[in-house]
Design a protein around this motif. Sequence first.
Motif, short mmCIF file in Angstrom:
data_model
loop_
_atom_site.label_atom_id
_atom_site.label_comp_id
_atom_site.label_asym_id
_atom_site.label_seq_id
_atom_site.Cartn_x
_atom_site.Cartn_y
_atom_site.Cartn_z
N ALA A 190 0.92 -1.06 0.11
CA ALA A 190 -0.04 -0.19 -0.10
C ALA A 190 0.88 1.18 0.03
CB ALA A 190 -0.98 0.05 1.13
N GLY A 191 0.62 2.29 -0.65
CA GLY A 191 1.28 3.47 -0.68
C GLY A 191 0.71 4.47 0.20
N SER A 192 -0.16 4.18 1.16
CA SER A 192 -0.42 5.25 2.24
C SER A 192 -1.46 4.72 2.97
CB SER A 192 -1.39 6.34 1.54
OG SER A 192 -2.58 5.94 1.02
N ILE A 193 -1.50 5.23 4.41
CA ILE A 193 -2.63 4.68 5.12
C ILE A 193 -3.69 4.51 4.78
CG2 ILE A 193 -3.60 5.05 7.62
CD1 ILE A 193 -0.81 6.04 8.59
N CYS B 76 -7.64 15.58 15.47
CA CYS B 76 -9.09 15.21 14.87
C CYS B 76 -8.83 13.81 14.41
CB CYS B 76 -9.10 16.13 13.64
SG CYS B 76 -9.14 17.74 13.80
N LEU B 77 -10.48 13.24 14.62
CA LEU B 77 -10.46 11.79 14.13
C LEU B 77 -11.06 11.95 12.81
CD1 LEU B 77 -10.49 9.10 15.57
CD2 LEU B 77 -13.09 9.49 16.21
N VAL B 78 -10.31 11.35 12.06
CA VAL B 78 -10.66 11.61 10.52
C VAL B 78 -10.89 10.02 10.00
CG1 VAL B 78 -9.34 12.02 8.38
CG2 VAL B 78 -8.69 13.29 10.16
N LEU B 79 -12.00 10.35 9.00
CA LEU B 79 -12.38 9.08 8.62
C LEU B 79 -11.37 8.76 7.32
CD1 LEU B 79 -14.51 7.09 8.04
CD2 LEU B 79 -15.80 8.64 6.52
N MET B 80 -10.87 7.55 7.34
CA MET B 80 -9.73 7.13 6.29
C MET B 80 -10.56 6.12 5.32
SD MET B 80 -7.28 8.77 7.75
CE MET B 80 -5.92 8.14 6.47
N ALA B 81 -11.42 5.44 5.78
CA ALA B 81 -11.90 4.46 4.91
C ALA B 81 -13.11 4.06 5.34
CB ALA B 81 -11.08 3.21 4.65
N THR B 82 -14.16 3.77 4.30
CA THR B 82 -15.44 3.25 4.38
C THR B 82 -16.01 2.41 3.66
OG1 THR B 82 -17.77 4.06 5.04
CG2 THR B 82 -16.47 5.43 3.43
N LEU C 50 2.06 -0.27 10.80
CA LEU C 50 3.39 0.49 11.40
C LEU C 50 4.45 0.79 10.20
CD1 LEU C 50 4.19 -1.55 14.82
CD2 LEU C 50 3.68 0.97 14.34
N PRO C 51 4.43 -0.28 9.26
CA PRO C 51 5.68 0.27 8.22
C PRO C 51 5.05 1.48 7.53
CG PRO C 51 5.24 -2.12 8.27
CD PRO C 51 4.02 -1.54 8.99
N LEU C 52 3.56 1.77 7.56
CA LEU C 52 3.19 2.88 6.69
C LEU C 52 3.31 4.33 7.27
CD1 LEU C 52 0.30 1.30 5.06
CD2 LEU C 52 2.45 1.49 4.36
N CYS C 53 3.55 4.16 8.72
CA CYS C 53 3.59 5.42 9.57
C CYS C 53 4.62 6.64 8.96
CB CYS C 53 3.55 5.14 10.95
SG CYS C 53 2.35 4.29 11.82
N ARG C 54 5.48 6.26 8.37
CA ARG C 54 6.49 7.36 7.92
C ARG C 54 5.89 7.59 6.32
NH1 ARG C 54 10.65 8.39 11.05
NH2 ARG C 54 11.05 7.11 12.82
N MET C 55 5.02 7.09 5.91
CA MET C 55 4.79 7.51 4.57
C MET C 55 3.37 8.57 4.61
SD MET C 55 5.07 3.41 2.96
CE MET C 55 4.43 4.16 1.24
N ARG C 56 3.15 8.52 3.43
CA ARG C 56 2.09 9.53 3.53
C ARG C 56 0.63 9.13 3.88
NH1 ARG C 56 2.22 8.19 -1.94
NH2 ARG C 56 0.29 7.32 -2.79
N ALA C 57 -0.14 9.78 4.67
CA ALA C 57 -1.47 9.56 5.29
C ALA C 57 -2.40 9.15 4.09
CB ALA C 57 -1.75 10.30 6.37
N PHE C 58 -2.80 10.11 3.33
CA PHE C 58 -3.66 9.99 2.31
C PHE C 58 -3.25 9.54 0.85
CE2 PHE C 58 -4.91 12.66 5.81
CZ PHE C 58 -6.04 12.26 6.34
N ASP C 59 -3.95 9.47 0.10
CA ASP C 59 -3.63 9.04 -1.40
C ASP C 59 -3.37 10.25 -2.14
OD1 ASP C 59 -4.45 6.36 -0.79
OD2 ASP C 59 -6.25 6.57 -2.03
#
Length: 237
Positions: free
Chosen positions: A26-29, A88-94, A228-237
């Motif tokens: 995956a390229g982002s969280i 802020c509590l952000v909706l990342m996926a639904t 965890l491996p994605l936490c240093r990558m971008r959060a959003f697409d």
Amino acid sequence: MIDLAQIQLSDAVVLGSHLRTLAHGAGSIEAAARRLVDHLYDELRRGDERACALVRFYKTHPYADLDPDLAGVAARCLAGPPPPESSCLVLMATRGDRPAWNDRRASIGHRAIPLPDAAFIERLPMVAEIFRQFGISPAAFIERDEAALRELERSGSTIFLVEEANGSSFIPAQDFVKDAGVRSVLAFGGILPYAQLFVVLLFSRLPVTRRAADLLKPLALNVKLALLPLCRMRAFD
């Protein structure tokens, strides 16, 4: 496929092992979160019917790091911008039964929920109860007390359950509960680096017992290991 109402330990182990691998590549969280909610929505069933009307993934982010669109959503909740350092509590996926439940950008009131202080958290019934059942002190979260939050994770208590959603004061959206036929609401989550919280929410049409919720507790660790491996990558697409 796993029967959520009759889940066994072996089912939870298999489900957790799948969740742990879904973020590979995956390229982002956000991309990983989509895979996670898709898998849970498709895998949890009773017979040919999906168990969940809706599955959602939330993660906290500093207000200062949000793009202008999400920052505007959060600010409108407070009639003004929250402190830049607040979360802020952000909706990342639904993922859900209705088209609007399959795109985080289509959510009207839940895309970015500001958490500026403990008093405001207490005014959000479901968020406040998730904090309580997870064993998270709102003050520790607001202050980003990483030692206290790590101790929480060691306790293994990060599970939230409302066995009967209909009429529950912790689920204010009672029209949604009735229209979608939601019987129980389950959530699991954990702490990621920089004292950020993630929460996976399952709105189940099947009754979920405390026994089933306890069997699903380890899913939180599986999701954390995936992310965890994605936490240093971008959060959003």
